[in-house]
Motif scaffolding. Sequence first.
Motif, PDB file in Angstrom:
ATOM      1  N   ARG B 121       0.911  -1.144  -0.144  1.00  0.00           N
ATOM      2  CA  ARG B 121      -0.028  -0.038  -0.170  1.00  0.00           C
ATOM      3  C   ARG B 121       0.772   1.240  -0.143  1.00  0.00           C
ATOM      4  N   ASN B 243      16.385  -6.905  -1.913  1.00  0.00           N
ATOM      5  CA  ASN B 243      15.410  -6.872  -3.002  1.00  0.00           C
ATOM      6  C   ASN B 243      14.174  -7.518  -2.620  1.00  0.00           C
ATOM      7  N   SER B 244      14.030  -8.284  -1.521  1.00  0.00           N
ATOM      8  CA  SER B 244      12.721  -8.899  -1.114  1.00  0.00           C
ATOM      9  C   SER B 244      11.745  -7.672  -0.529  1.00  0.00           C
ATOM     10  N   GLY B 248       8.573  -5.674  -5.755  1.00  0.00           N
ATOM     11  CA  GLY B 248       8.544  -5.652  -7.051  1.00  0.00           C
ATOM     12  C   GLY B 248       9.176  -4.327  -7.704  1.00  0.00           C
ATOM     13  N   ARG B 250      12.046  -3.142  -8.219  1.00  0.00           N
ATOM     14  CA  ARG B 250      13.531  -3.507  -8.247  1.00  0.00           C
ATOM     15  C   ARG B 250      14.203  -2.253  -8.767  1.00  0.00           C
TER      16      ARG B 250
END
Lengths: 129, 335
Positions: B121, B243-244, B248, B250
């Motif tokens: 969100r 990155n986790s 998304g 990236r």
Amino acid sequence: MTDSYPRATDLLKAVSECLQSEIVPALDDRALQFKMKIAVNVLAIVEREISRKPESNDRDKEQLETLLGEAGELSQLREKLNDKIAEGAFDGRDEELLASLQAASLRQLAIDNPNYSTYQSLTKDTRVL
Amino acid sequence: MTEGHKPLRDLLTELLAPALSSTGERPAITQLQRLTGGAAAQTWAFVAELESESHALILRLGQDQQQFGAALSKRQEAQLITAARHHGVLAPEVVVSLPEDNPLGEGFVMRRLAGEALPQRILRDDRYARARENLTGQCADNLAAIHSIPQTRLDNIPAMDADTQLDFYRSAYLGYPLRSAAFEYAFRWLRQHRPDTRDEALVHGDFRNGNLLVDEQGISAVLDWELAHIGDPMEDLGWLCVNSWRFGRRDKPVGGFGQRDDLYRAYERASGRVVKADHVHYWEVFGTLKWGVICLYQAHVHLSGSEPSLERAAIGRRVSECEVDVLSLLRGQQP
């Protein structure tokens, strides 16, 4: 076996579609809706695994034989590679090793989560698999 | 919900009467509900109502027997949050720590703040557009403030440098049946490239998108302090970029909302420390491996039958994400 015989992947798809279109809308509980989303994701993993794993294993085996310079069973080759990496047997061949490991991990990620950002980005332009 | 959990509500009334009211007025406990999230501890939300005012509060309990890593006790966590707040960190306000020998075990009550902690969100909704612009600088400021908390104010916070943590995660990893060639390589690389850290500091240990409470202007509170330790401050910067935790996005390495250079420069200005990119890179590799080992651990807890759950089983299939990330970091392919 006729064309009307549902294969394992057909069954998984049927369960997944039923969960999404019939069960999820009937759930009020947000925690349960979230769980159902995970369940649907997991079914998709199983579906991809059934269709992709045999070829993925074959490619893994080829690559491992190239890296290690010997033939063998996949599980034994994997174990041998892990031990050799830990011992430092690939020091100096790092880039070759890393490229090979990455190709293998991308094949697994193609099963586990092909929507993952790094997968999308690394497989966008070239076929690295 | 309001009617249930009477023993817990009675206990909270007893506990909060002296903390919330100078006359010892006993608050009524309403809207008590258990919140999801926070795998290592139970979290409850409730309202304490007095005659003239009401207080929105959070109860945090550390009852999970399956804690992974060297987590602080709730008593230590409450002390630390209070120290951080006094030091200019946007940390929650601890209202009261649970006394010894109470039936709930260790825990504390803190004030509930408005805001959103769900990363998807925060990264997606229009109402957080301004917040997203501010977050990188605010992360830098809060990290700089955390890293400047004098260690003399902190009792018994464990010291964990790279070696100590590598030992911990290596031995955990070797306890699970699955081995990963990518992780074997990463462990070896991390041993060989340990950074030279001279200025150790208090490290938050889990400073990432997901543990930041965010309102329209940006960070309103830094949450989840239980993995704090004394160590290399660059560990926090690296973990924030894993990155986790970009969910998304990236191309925005800082939590999915910012660029590395902006974080590093803002942190340098606020802290007076020098940030070297390869030093942060080391901890980003470390953090990616660490998250991978945690995924293996979750799968193991499921498969061993000690705490089976669909979520844990599914997390076991996130190992390949960590493998690809750690390898792309080591090959210089990660933005």
